[in-house]
Design a protein around this motif. Structure first.
Motif, PDB file in Angstrom:
ATOM      1  N   GLY A  83       9.413   5.148  13.445  1.00 56.84           N
ATOM      2  CA  GLY A  83       9.680   6.563  13.618  1.00 56.84           C
ATOM      3  C   GLY A  83       8.417   7.392  13.483  1.00 56.84           C
ATOM      4  N   THR A  84       8.500   8.627  13.914  1.00 61.23           N
ATOM      5  CA  THR A  84       7.412   9.595  13.768  1.00 61.23           C
ATOM      6  C   THR A  84       7.988  10.843  13.104  1.00 61.23           C
ATOM      7  OG1 THR A  84       7.797  10.728  15.872  1.00 61.23           O
ATOM      8  CG2 THR A  84       6.370   8.760  15.931  1.00 61.23           C
ATOM      9  N   LEU A  99       2.977  12.667   2.576  1.00 64.31           N
ATOM     10  CA  LEU A  99       3.344  12.449   3.976  1.00 64.31           C
ATOM     11  C   LEU A  99       2.108  12.171   4.829  1.00 64.31           C
ATOM     12  CD1 LEU A  99       6.149  14.929   5.078  1.00 64.31           C
ATOM     13  CD2 LEU A  99       6.229  12.458   4.961  1.00 64.31           C
ATOM     14  N   ALA A 100       1.053  12.925   4.604  1.00 61.81           N
ATOM     15  CA  ALA A 100      -0.180  12.734   5.378  1.00 61.81           C
ATOM     16  C   ALA A 100      -0.737  11.324   5.156  1.00 61.81           C
ATOM     17  CB  ALA A 100      -1.214  13.790   5.004  1.00 61.81           C
ATOM     18  N   ARG A 101      -0.719  10.870   3.922  1.00 58.71           N
ATOM     19  CA  ARG A 101      -1.243   9.523   3.636  1.00 58.71           C
ATOM     20  C   ARG A 101      -0.356   8.439   4.237  1.00 58.71           C
ATOM     21  NH1 ARG A 101      -2.783   8.657  -2.442  1.00 58.71           N
ATOM     22  NH2 ARG A 101      -3.695   6.765  -1.565  1.00 58.71           N
ATOM     23  N   LYS A 110       9.982   7.123  -0.140  1.00 56.64           N
ATOM     24  CA  LYS A 110      10.752   5.946   0.265  1.00 56.64           C
ATOM     25  C   LYS A 110      11.494   6.175   1.580  1.00 56.64           C
ATOM     26  CE  LYS A 110       9.811   2.791  -2.690  1.00 56.64           C
ATOM     27  NZ  LYS A 110       9.071   1.620  -2.207  1.00 56.64           N
ATOM     28  N   VAL A 111      12.022   7.379   1.776  1.00 60.25           N
ATOM     29  CA  VAL A 111      12.706   7.689   3.030  1.00 60.25           C
ATOM     30  C   VAL A 111      11.719   7.612   4.193  1.00 60.25           C
ATOM     31  CG1 VAL A 111      13.756   9.587   4.349  1.00 60.25           C
ATOM     32  CG2 VAL A 111      14.647   8.994   2.085  1.00 60.25           C
ATOM     33  N   PHE A 112      10.541   8.200   4.019  1.00 59.92           N
ATOM     34  CA  PHE A 112       9.573   8.165   5.115  1.00 59.92           C
ATOM     35  C   PHE A 112       8.947   6.794   5.293  1.00 59.92           C
ATOM     36  CE2 PHE A 112      10.245  12.648   5.136  1.00 59.92           C
ATOM     37  CZ  PHE A 112      10.253  12.898   6.503  1.00 59.92           C
ATOM     38  N   GLU A 113       8.829   6.043   4.228  1.00 60.48           N
ATOM     39  CA  GLU A 113       8.381   4.653   4.375  1.00 60.48           C
ATOM     40  C   GLU A 113       9.368   3.896   5.267  1.00 60.48           C
ATOM     41  OE1 GLU A 113       7.483   0.642   1.693  1.00 60.48           O
ATOM     42  OE2 GLU A 113       8.434   2.369   0.749  1.00 60.48           O
ATOM     43  N   ALA A 114      10.661   4.040   4.995  1.00 59.43           N
ATOM     44  CA  ALA A 114      11.683   3.371   5.804  1.00 59.43           C
ATOM     45  C   ALA A 114      11.648   3.871   7.249  1.00 59.43           C
ATOM     46  CB  ALA A 114      13.068   3.602   5.197  1.00 59.43           C
ATOM     47  N   ARG A 156       0.839  -1.205   0.000  1.00 57.08           N
ATOM     48  CA  ARG A 156       0.000   0.000   0.000  1.00 57.08           C
ATOM     49  C   ARG A 156       0.874   1.255   0.000  1.00 57.08           C
ATOM     50  NH1 ARG A 156      -3.246   2.617  -2.209  1.00 57.08           N
ATOM     51  NH2 ARG A 156      -4.493   4.087  -1.041  1.00 57.08           N
ATOM     52  N   ALA A 157       1.969   1.240   0.750  1.00 58.61           N
ATOM     53  CA  ALA A 157       2.891   2.390   0.756  1.00 58.61           C
ATOM     54  C   ALA A 157       3.449   2.622  -0.645  1.00 58.61           C
ATOM     55  CB  ALA A 157       4.017   2.174   1.755  1.00 58.61           C
ATOM     56  N   HIS A 158       3.810   1.545  -1.326  1.00 59.85           N
ATOM     57  CA  HIS A 158       4.333   1.662  -2.692  1.00 59.85           C
ATOM     58  C   HIS A 158       3.281   2.284  -3.615  1.00 59.85           C
ATOM     59  CE1 HIS A 158       6.570   0.777  -6.325  1.00 59.85           C
ATOM     60  NE2 HIS A 158       5.473   0.246  -6.815  1.00 59.85           N
ATOM     61  N   GLU A 159       2.035   1.857  -3.478  1.00 63.49           N
ATOM     62  CA  GLU A 159       0.954   2.414  -4.305  1.00 63.49           C
ATOM     63  C   GLU A 159       0.756   3.906  -4.028  1.00 63.49           C
ATOM     64  OE1 GLU A 159      -2.281  -0.092  -3.088  1.00 63.49           O
ATOM     65  OE2 GLU A 159      -1.747  -1.700  -4.479  1.00 63.49           O
ATOM     66  N   ILE A 160       0.790   4.268  -2.764  1.00 60.77           N
ATOM     67  CA  ILE A 160       0.633   5.677  -2.387  1.00 60.77           C
ATOM     68  C   ILE A 160       1.772   6.508  -2.970  1.00 60.77           C
ATOM     69  CG2 ILE A 160       0.742   7.292  -0.418  1.00 60.77           C
ATOM     70  CD1 ILE A 160      -0.771   5.085   1.204  1.00 60.77           C
ATOM     71  N   ILE A 161       2.992   6.013  -2.835  1.00 59.26           N
ATOM     72  CA  ILE A 161       4.157   6.735  -3.367  1.00 59.26           C
ATOM     73  C   ILE A 161       4.039   6.878  -4.882  1.00 59.26           C
ATOM     74  CG2 ILE A 161       6.665   6.631  -3.712  1.00 59.26           C
ATOM     75  CD1 ILE A 161       6.726   5.241  -0.865  1.00 59.26           C
TER      76      ILE A 161
END
Length: 182
Positions: free
Chosen positions: A142-143, A63-65, A132-136, A27-32
């Motif tokens: 992390g927050t 970022l919000a998503r 990708k950075v925020f996904e990691a 899902r993160a990949h789809e959002i990105i």
């Protein structure tokens, strides 16, 4: 009882427990990917500066998503801060390149054409790397408050290079899929 973390809109920032880690990454990949495409479209805006503003708004929405997906509290002001810190930690060279491309659009015809041709890939690559950075970071629990841009500098540069390839590929796919004029 402790209060649940909240987003700017007052809604709970708890991740969906029904998603497995693998499903969350998909899902993160789809959002990105979705936000890379939106940033690339923003790069097609011929008006200088409007393209960067649209891309920044899109990156904050990304970022919000992602924070919602990972159950991380989101604040637009904090989002702007972490995006800025990531850009600053990269030496500002990429931001300078994007700014140069938007400024070249002030040159009638040829400048606008050059900017519109190059800007989608640049903005798409930046959005990809940011995602990708925020996904990691979120995968590491992390927050936005605990984000340390220096920790992710190497990943940022690696994802920026990959993002250029991904964005160029998406651009080529879109050009191939566009109906041919007869």
């Amino acid at each position: 009882m402790l209060d649940q973390p909240k987003n700017d809109d007052g809604k709970s920032a708890i991740a969906d427990p029904a998603l497995s880690p693998e499903a969350r990454q998909v899902r993160a990949h789809e959002i990105i990917r979705d936000h890379v495409l939106i940033s690339m479209a923003a790069g097609l805006i011929p008006a200088p500066g409007i393209d960067l503003g649209a891309a920044l708004a899109n990156q904050l929405a990304l970022l919000a998503r992602l924070t919602k997906l990972y159950g991380v509290p989101y604040s637009e002001n904090l989002g702007k801060s972490v995006v800025g810190s990531l850009m600053a930690s990269s030496g500002g060279t990429f931001a300078g390149g994007a700014l140069s491309l938007t400024l070249v659009k002030f040159v009638p015809f040829i400048g606008t054409a050059c900017g519109v041709i190059a800007m989608p890939t640049v903005l798409g690559a930046y959005t990809y790397a940011l995602g990708k950075v925020f996904e990691a970071h979120f995968e590491d629990n992390g927050t936005l408050l605990t984000f340390n841009a220096d920790r992710y500098r190497d990943l940022w540069h690696k994802m920026l290079k990959r993002g250029k390839t991904e964005a160029a590929s998406m651009k080529d796919q879109a050009a191939t899929a566009a109906p041919k004029a007869s």
